[in-house]
Design a protein around this motif. Sequence first.
Motif, short mmCIF file in Angstrom:
data_model
loop_
_atom_site.label_atom_id
_atom_site.label_comp_id
_atom_site.label_asym_id
_atom_site.label_seq_id
_atom_site.Cartn_x
_atom_site.Cartn_y
_atom_site.Cartn_z
N PRO A 53 0.81 -1.23 0.00
CA PRO A 53 0.00 0.00 0.00
C PRO A 53 0.84 1.27 0.00
CG PRO A 53 -1.01 -1.62 1.43
CD PRO A 53 0.30 -2.21 1.00
N LEU A 54 1.90 1.30 0.78
CA LEU A 54 2.89 2.38 0.72
C LEU A 54 4.17 1.76 0.19
CD1 LEU A 54 3.63 5.34 1.26
CD2 LEU A 54 4.36 4.66 3.55
N GLY A 55 4.42 1.93 -1.11
CA GLY A 55 5.52 1.23 -1.75
C GLY A 55 6.56 2.17 -2.32
N ALA A 56 7.82 1.76 -2.23
CA ALA A 56 8.92 2.52 -2.81
C ALA A 56 9.09 2.11 -4.28
CB ALA A 56 10.21 2.25 -2.02
N TYR A 57 10.16 2.59 -4.91
CA TYR A 57 10.49 2.17 -6.27
C TYR A 57 11.68 1.21 -6.22
CZ TYR A 57 7.30 5.62 -8.26
OH TYR A 57 6.18 6.33 -8.63
N GLY A 58 11.60 0.30 -5.28
CA GLY A 58 12.65 -0.68 -5.01
C GLY A 58 12.37 -1.24 -3.63
N ASP A 59 13.34 -1.90 -3.06
CA ASP A 59 13.13 -2.47 -1.72
C ASP A 59 13.25 -1.40 -0.65
OD1 ASP A 59 12.59 -5.29 -1.98
OD2 ASP A 59 14.61 -5.51 -2.78
N GLY A 60 12.59 -1.66 0.48
CA GLY A 60 12.67 -0.77 1.63
C GLY A 60 11.80 -1.32 2.74
N GLY A 61 12.04 -0.87 3.94
CA GLY A 61 11.25 -1.32 5.08
C GLY A 61 11.49 -0.43 6.27
N ALA A 62 10.83 -0.75 7.38
CA ALA A 62 10.99 0.04 8.60
C ALA A 62 10.63 -0.80 9.82
CB ALA A 62 10.13 1.30 8.56
N LEU A 63 11.18 -0.40 10.95
CA LEU A 63 10.87 -0.98 12.25
C LEU A 63 10.29 0.11 13.15
CD1 LEU A 63 14.02 -3.17 12.69
CD2 LEU A 63 11.70 -4.03 13.02
N PHE A 64 9.29 -0.26 13.95
CA PHE A 64 8.68 0.65 14.91
C PHE A 64 8.75 0.02 16.29
CE2 PHE A 64 6.73 1.25 10.80
CZ PHE A 64 6.72 2.63 10.64
N THR A 65 9.00 0.83 17.29
CA THR A 65 9.05 0.34 18.66
C THR A 65 8.83 1.49 19.63
OG1 THR A 65 10.40 -0.85 20.31
CG2 THR A 65 11.57 0.61 18.80
N GLU A 66 8.36 1.14 20.82
CA GLU A 66 8.21 2.14 21.89
C GLU A 66 9.46 2.20 22.76
OE1 GLU A 66 5.21 4.15 22.00
OE2 GLU A 66 5.58 3.20 20.05
N SER A 67 10.42 1.31 22.52
CA SER A 67 11.62 1.21 23.34
C SER A 67 12.78 1.97 22.71
CB SER A 67 12.00 -0.27 23.50
OG SER A 67 13.31 -0.41 24.01
N ALA A 68 13.32 2.93 23.45
CA ALA A 68 14.48 3.67 22.96
C ALA A 68 15.69 2.75 22.84
CB ALA A 68 14.79 4.82 23.91
N GLU A 69 15.80 1.78 23.74
CA GLU A 69 16.93 0.86 23.69
C GLU A 69 16.86 -0.01 22.43
OE1 GLU A 69 14.95 1.35 26.30
OE2 GLU A 69 16.34 2.36 27.66
N ARG A 70 15.68 -0.51 22.12
CA ARG A 70 15.55 -1.31 20.91
C ARG A 70 15.84 -0.47 19.67
NH1 ARG A 70 10.96 -4.44 23.49
NH2 ARG A 70 11.75 -6.58 23.63
N ALA A 71 15.32 0.75 19.62
CA ALA A 71 15.52 1.61 18.46
C ALA A 71 17.02 1.86 18.23
CB ALA A 71 14.78 2.92 18.64
N ALA A 72 17.74 2.11 19.30
CA ALA A 72 19.18 2.34 19.18
C ALA A 72 19.89 1.09 18.67
CB ALA A 72 19.75 2.77 20.53
N LEU A 73 19.45 -0.05 19.15
CA LEU A 73 20.05 -1.32 18.71
C LEU A 73 19.74 -1.57 17.24
CD1 LEU A 73 21.72 -3.71 19.57
CD2 LEU A 73 19.67 -4.75 20.55
N TYR A 74 18.52 -1.26 16.81
CA TYR A 74 18.17 -1.43 15.39
C TYR A 74 19.05 -0.55 14.50
CZ TYR A 74 13.81 -3.49 17.25
OH TYR A 74 12.88 -4.25 17.91
N ARG A 75 19.30 0.67 14.94
CA ARG A 75 20.13 1.58 14.14
C ARG A 75 21.56 1.06 14.04
NH1 ARG A 75 17.20 6.05 13.04
NH2 ARG A 75 15.46 6.49 14.44
N SER A 76 22.04 0.48 15.11
CA SER A 76 23.38 -0.10 15.08
C SER A 76 23.42 -1.32 14.16
CB SER A 76 23.81 -0.50 16.49
OG SER A 76 25.03 -1.22 16.47
N LEU A 77 22.44 -2.20 14.31
CA LEU A 77 22.44 -3.43 13.53
C LEU A 77 22.28 -3.17 12.04
CD1 LEU A 77 20.29 -5.64 15.93
CD2 LEU A 77 22.67 -6.04 15.32
N ARG A 78 21.53 -2.13 11.66
CA ARG A 78 21.33 -1.86 10.23
C ARG A 78 22.59 -1.30 9.58
NH1 ARG A 78 17.77 3.80 9.72
NH2 ARG A 78 19.44 5.16 10.51
#
Length: 382
Positions: free
Chosen positions: A200-225
Amino acid sequence: MDTETVSPIPFLDLKAQQSRIGPALRARLDAVLAHGQYILGPEVAELEEKLAAFCGATHCVSVSSGTDALQIALMAENIGRGDAVFLPAFTYTATAEVPLLLGATPVFVDVDPSTFQIDLNSLQARIADVKRAGKLVPRAVIGVDLFGQPADWPAIRNIAAGAEMFTLDDCAQSFGAALGNERLGRAADATATSFFPSKPLGAYGDGGALFTESAERAALYRSLRTHGEGTTRYEVLRTGMNGRLDTMQAAVLLAKLDVFESEILRREAIARIYDTELAGLVETPARVPDSTSAWAVYSILLPNQAVRDSVQAALRDQKIASAVYYPRALHQQPAYAASHDGTKMPVAEELGARILALPIHPDLTDAQALRVAATIRAALAG
């Protein structure tokens, strides 16, 4: 109807959408070309902020695909060998392949025969099976919001809490959907979505996102990506991956996000036309109670595979595209044979022979939707 004179009805019409949003799209892309920051440019941060605001989540971390979003979320929880990850048997392969890539075991769960969402009784039974066998540790539940509709997240969370499991919402097909008065994005410990062009909301190629209420998880996701980096590019704190969203794709998504709400409303209008025109002829999609669908897919059920195939052939004869999501349940796929314990999933196994997806996108006209329905009606009458 003469097949020589009818115009094709595509399953998805990205060209029509591009024509409609062309000026805004070109302005966004030109801005990226002007500043030249093609990796983690300013559009990426802007998109993350707007996506989080759209669904009410506290944190959004954009990534390179919906599959990478799932993988990063499980990597952050240290899920791996000896762990059981419960997920529906009727969905796309990405949901199951990610646990296997990390060394964990996907445990397949049957789905509800009306909504196709994960079956809660089957989930509880499968958790009990794993505990009784004693070979795996229940670690996570991945609920899939299939075809645009939400899974029953309050119930899934309660079941997961009883086994102390992490909950991950695979919202690849359903960004923009709502359960109760809340859009998906906060229903689980983490939510993963996809911006593959057909979404429904599509790019012109691959893409994705993660959502969380945890600041710790968000920081870890940014590191892992970004290869597991720390405070600087060359401080490596953990094993990560190259999972960033390109700035050009962020620009495309920003242009599309401006019209996204109106497109969801248009998809709902098309779904209602199908509901009305096909009522009593086929099984039309059952609505998840107290929810709003993003209508990534509108799938009907026919009595059996022979009827399904004949209806699809009739649509093809009239130059109307259709698709089968999914012809085979995941536990029946060769790739997962070694990890599956042999438990039957009767609903998931039957759906593949009866299901048929019809065109549904915001640039489909009322007349085209009526033509799709009329073709199905004629095929069933004949």
